[in-house]
Design an enzyme around this catalytic site. Structure first.
Site, PDB file in Angstrom:
ATOM      1  N   THR A 159      -7.490   1.733   4.358  1.00  0.00           N
ATOM      2  CA  THR A 159      -6.589   0.618   4.039  1.00  0.00           C
ATOM      3  C   THR A 159      -7.341  -0.589   3.457  1.00  0.00           C
ATOM      4  OG1 THR A 159      -6.715   0.053   6.393  1.00  0.00           O
ATOM      5  CG2 THR A 159      -4.749   1.220   5.667  1.00  0.00           C
ATOM      6  N   LEU A 182       0.836  -1.208   0.000  1.00  0.00           N
ATOM      7  CA  LEU A 182       0.000   0.000   0.000  1.00  0.00           C
ATOM      8  C   LEU A 182       0.869   1.256   0.000  1.00  0.00           C
ATOM      9  CD1 LEU A 182      -2.819  -0.922   2.551  1.00  0.00           C
ATOM     10  CD2 LEU A 182      -2.586  -1.532   0.130  1.00  0.00           C
ATOM     11  N   ARG A 210       1.611  14.825   6.106  1.00  0.00           N
ATOM     12  CA  ARG A 210       2.503  15.355   7.138  1.00  0.00           C
ATOM     13  C   ARG A 210       3.941  15.535   6.657  1.00  0.00           C
ATOM     14  NH1 ARG A 210       1.567  11.652  12.153  1.00  0.00           N
ATOM     15  NH2 ARG A 210       0.488  10.313  10.672  1.00  0.00           N
TER      16      ARG A 210
HETATM   17  C1  UD1 Z   1      -3.035   1.805  10.186  1.00  0.00           C
HETATM   18  C2  UD1 Z   1      -3.905   0.766  10.907  1.00  0.00           C
HETATM   19  C3  UD1 Z   1      -3.566   0.783  12.405  1.00  0.00           C
HETATM   20  C4  UD1 Z   1      -2.088   0.527  12.595  1.00  0.00           C
HETATM   21  C5  UD1 Z   1      -1.246   1.526  11.801  1.00  0.00           C
HETATM   22  C6  UD1 Z   1       0.196   1.141  11.843  1.00  0.00           C
HETATM   23  C7  UD1 Z   1      -6.000   0.620   9.678  1.00  0.00           C
HETATM   24  C8  UD1 Z   1      -7.406   0.979   9.634  1.00  0.00           C
HETATM   25  N1  UD1 Z   1      -5.292   1.049  10.713  1.00  0.00           N
HETATM   26  O1  UD1 Z   1      -3.446   3.073  10.657  1.00  0.00           O
HETATM   27  O2  UD1 Z   1      -4.287  -0.219  13.093  1.00  0.00           O
HETATM   28  O3  UD1 Z   1      -1.760   0.594  13.973  1.00  0.00           O
HETATM   29  O4  UD1 Z   1      -1.661   1.541  10.405  1.00  0.00           O
HETATM   30  O5  UD1 Z   1       1.012   2.097  11.201  1.00  0.00           O
HETATM   31  O6  UD1 Z   1      -5.527  -0.058   8.778  1.00  0.00           O
HETATM   32  N2  UD1 Z   1      -3.148   3.740   2.422  1.00  0.00           N
HETATM   33  C9  UD1 Z   1      -3.584   3.639   1.128  1.00  0.00           C
HETATM   34  N3  UD1 Z   1      -4.844   4.037   0.834  1.00  0.00           N
HETATM   35  C10 UD1 Z   1      -5.705   4.517   1.769  1.00  0.00           C
HETATM   36  C11 UD1 Z   1      -5.261   4.628   3.097  1.00  0.00           C
HETATM   37  C12 UD1 Z   1      -3.966   4.216   3.390  1.00  0.00           C
HETATM   38  O7  UD1 Z   1      -2.830   3.205   0.251  1.00  0.00           O
HETATM   39  O8  UD1 Z   1      -6.830   4.841   1.406  1.00  0.00           O
HETATM   40  C13 UD1 Z   1      -1.791   3.286   2.743  1.00  0.00           C
HETATM   41  C14 UD1 Z   1      -0.877   4.427   3.166  1.00  0.00           C
HETATM   42  O9  UD1 Z   1      -0.149   4.932   2.066  1.00  0.00           O
HETATM   43  C15 UD1 Z   1       0.057   3.745   4.173  1.00  0.00           C
HETATM   44  C16 UD1 Z   1      -0.812   2.638   4.757  1.00  0.00           C
HETATM   45  O10 UD1 Z   1      -1.860   2.423   3.848  1.00  0.00           O
HETATM   46  O11 UD1 Z   1       1.156   3.155   3.521  1.00  0.00           O
HETATM   47  C17 UD1 Z   1      -1.360   2.976   6.163  1.00  0.00           C
HETATM   48  O12 UD1 Z   1      -2.270   4.044   6.085  1.00  0.00           O
HETATM   49  P1  UD1 Z   1      -2.469   5.085   7.258  1.00  0.00           P
HETATM   50  O13 UD1 Z   1      -3.545   6.001   6.877  1.00  0.00           O
HETATM   51  O14 UD1 Z   1      -1.150   5.688   7.615  1.00  0.00           O
HETATM   52  O15 UD1 Z   1      -2.983   4.140   8.449  1.00  0.00           O
HETATM   53  P2  UD1 Z   1      -2.995   4.476   9.988  1.00  0.00           P
HETATM   54  O16 UD1 Z   1      -4.084   5.421  10.286  1.00  0.00           O
HETATM   55  O17 UD1 Z   1      -1.636   4.820  10.429  1.00  0.00           O
HETATM   56 CA    CA Z   2       0.411   5.516   9.319  1.00  0.00          CA
END
Ligand code: UD1
Ligand code: CA
Length: 455
Positions: free
Chosen positions: A82, A13, A20
């Site tokens: 995610t 992903l 940020r």
């Molecule tokens: C996520 C987890 C959380 C975990 C944390 C660890 C979920 C709902 N939550 O939260 O439990 O503790 O990671 O770091 O999964 N991304 C996409 N498309 C999207 C959203 C995200 O590709 O629509 C990718 C982002 O680029 C990133 C990863 O998924 O690489 C994580 O996304 P992020 O929004 O940072 O998740 P967290 O809120 O940190």
């Molecule tokens: Ca994150």
């Protein structure tokens, strides 16, 4: 792999905007030790021989697509969470019976060993539907919490926003990385909704969904240092420092001397031989290979270079991409070498620019020698033969060749080829006039006195 042996696929992903970072560059393209974050993830994954691999990106992330090529990308038009992101990889992975790994492009340090442990656990006899990589960070902050059942299995993942006080007190956190049974992956993803505090499709919901289907889920724990995510420039700097410390320790363990380890900066792909000695304040960019017994003296900046056995580089040397330094060659202070071969035992010890050049074995390049490789339009090569001697402060205007054993007189501007064993001198003829200095001083003295008398 045979047809009936379950294999492993991976979805990485990388579609998050990385707000940020405050950057025009997609977050996963930021570099640690000269390598992009997504590059680190793919490199650590590579030894597992996982196929297919799909990288989920947002529209317009062409740099990410180019970086991960030839791996295919799947586009996530809107970043709806995610779970939604994983769903976007479906066309690339319509039906896959093996294990599907989900990795985050912004968690660069997950090790090959940990990934192997995750895959192994998912192939366990109890056939867990989902295995999650968990960690116990010093500060559990706002990570999702892993809630275990009475038998130690994984019951569900609660996002921090939705977690109760009691759940927030749990120290086992979700790293985000998972191994999912491909047979049920899409059926689970189809049922993820966005009825939660953030209005997002949470991948984490698949644990509860799998449990409802009567399937077990599990946790594999790994060190926080491997699972750290990078969300800001400050965290990027922390990640860089972490990487450098580990790399320095490895260099020493493998037989290099680092006089002041903290001041040496490696690239992710730096290769060091045995008995290499590295002085203080040395920087390695990408693509450096150093053979045994090389000494890199203080304040040298080296990238894209190969350095042969026993060579001495620096202090204050600059080796740029395409520099190939032969065995026992010397490159001294304030010498810059680019796209050039310095033969075995050749020396360029002071104040030189050697670009687009082939320099033969044991040639001696005098102080201040410049290869004039660029005429404002095109670059051209300078070829210097073995055992040639280039006098100090010479300019070699490329394209030009100096033959084996030839000598170029100091201060020459060489624009035509010099034959082997010839002496070439190209500068104004020297004239000396006997006694003229004394006459000149007397004249000046007299004029000065006359001028003073007139006042
Ligand atoms: C996520 C987890 C959380 C975990 C944390 C660890 C979920 C709902 N939550 O939260 O439990 O503790 O990671 O770091 O999964 N991304 C996409 N498309 C999207 C959203 C995200 O590709 O629509 C990718 C982002 O680029 C990133 C990863 O998924 O690489 C994580 O996304 P992020 O929004 O940072 O998740 P967290 O809120 O940190
Ligand atoms: Ca994150």
């Amino acid at each position: 792999m045979t047809a009936n042996q379950p294999s492993t696929a991976a979805i990485i992903l990388a579609a998050g905007k990385g707000t940020r970072m405050k950057s025009a560059l997609p977050k996963v393209m930021h570099r640690i030790a000269g390598r992009t974050m997504v590059g680190h993830v793919l490199d650590n994954l590579a030894p597992l021989g996982v196929a297919p691999q799909v990288v989920v990106v947002a529209p317009g992330m062409n740099q990410v697509a180019a970086e991960v090529a030839p791996l295919p990308t799947a586009i996530q038009a809107d970043q709806l969470g995610t779970g939604h992101a994983v769903g976007c990889a479906r066309t690339a992975l319509p039906s896959f019976d093996g294990t599907v790994l989900v990795l985050y492009g912004d968690s660069p340090f997950i090790s090959t060993t940990t990934l192997q442990a995750l895959v192994a656990r998912s192939a366990g006899a109890d056939k867990p539907a989902v295995v999650v990589l968990g960690m116990r960070p010093a500060d559990p902050a706002k990570y999702g919490r892993l809630i275990l059942d009475a038998t130690g299995g994984l019951d569900r993942i609660v996002e921090w926003k939705e977690a109760s006080e009691e759940e927030r007190a749990v120290t086992l956190c979700n790293s985000g990385v998972m191994a999912i049974d491909g047979k049920v992956l899409w059926s689970l993803i189809d049922r993820v909704d966005n009825k939660n505090a953030k209005g997002e499709y949470y991948l984490t919901d698949i644990v509860e969904l799998a449990r409802r289907d009567g399937r077990g889920c599990a946790v594999v724990e790994a060190p926080e240092a491997e699972l750290m995510g990078v969300n800001s420039r400050a965290e990027l700097a922390v990640a860089e420092a972490l990487f450098q410390d580990i790399r320095r320790a490895r260099a020493m363990e493998e037989g290099a001397t680092l006089v002041d380890p903290k001041s040496v900066f490696f690239a992710a792909d730096t290769k060091l031989g045995r008995d290499v000695v590295i002085g203080p304040n040395v920087f390695f960019g990408a693509g450096v290979e150093i053979d045994d017994d090389v000494e890199i003296r203080a304040f040298s900046h080296i990238e894209g270079a190969r350095i042969g056995r026993g060579a001495i580089i620096g202090p204050f040397a600059r080796l740029r991409p395409g520099a190939e330094i032969g065995t026992q060659a010397h490159v001294g202070n304030f010498v810059e070498i680019k796209n050039a071969v310095l033969g075995a035992g050749a020396k360029a010890n002071h104040l030189s620019y050697l670009g687009d050049a082939d320099i033969g074995a044991k040639a001696n390049i005098g102080a201040g020698t410049i290869t004039c490789n660029y005429d404002g339009y095109v670059k051209a090569r300078t070829v210097i033969g073995a055992d040639a001697f280039i006098g100090s402060n010479s300019a070699l205007v490329a394209p030009v060749k100096v033959g084996d054993g030839a000598i170029v007189g100091a201060g020459s501007v060489i624009t035509r080829d010099v034959d082997a064993d010839a002496i070439a001198v190209s500068r104004a003829e020297q004239v000396s006039r006997a006694g003229r200095a004394r006459d000149y001083r007397a004249l000046r003295q007299k004029l000065k006195q006359e001028k003073a008398a007139r006042k």
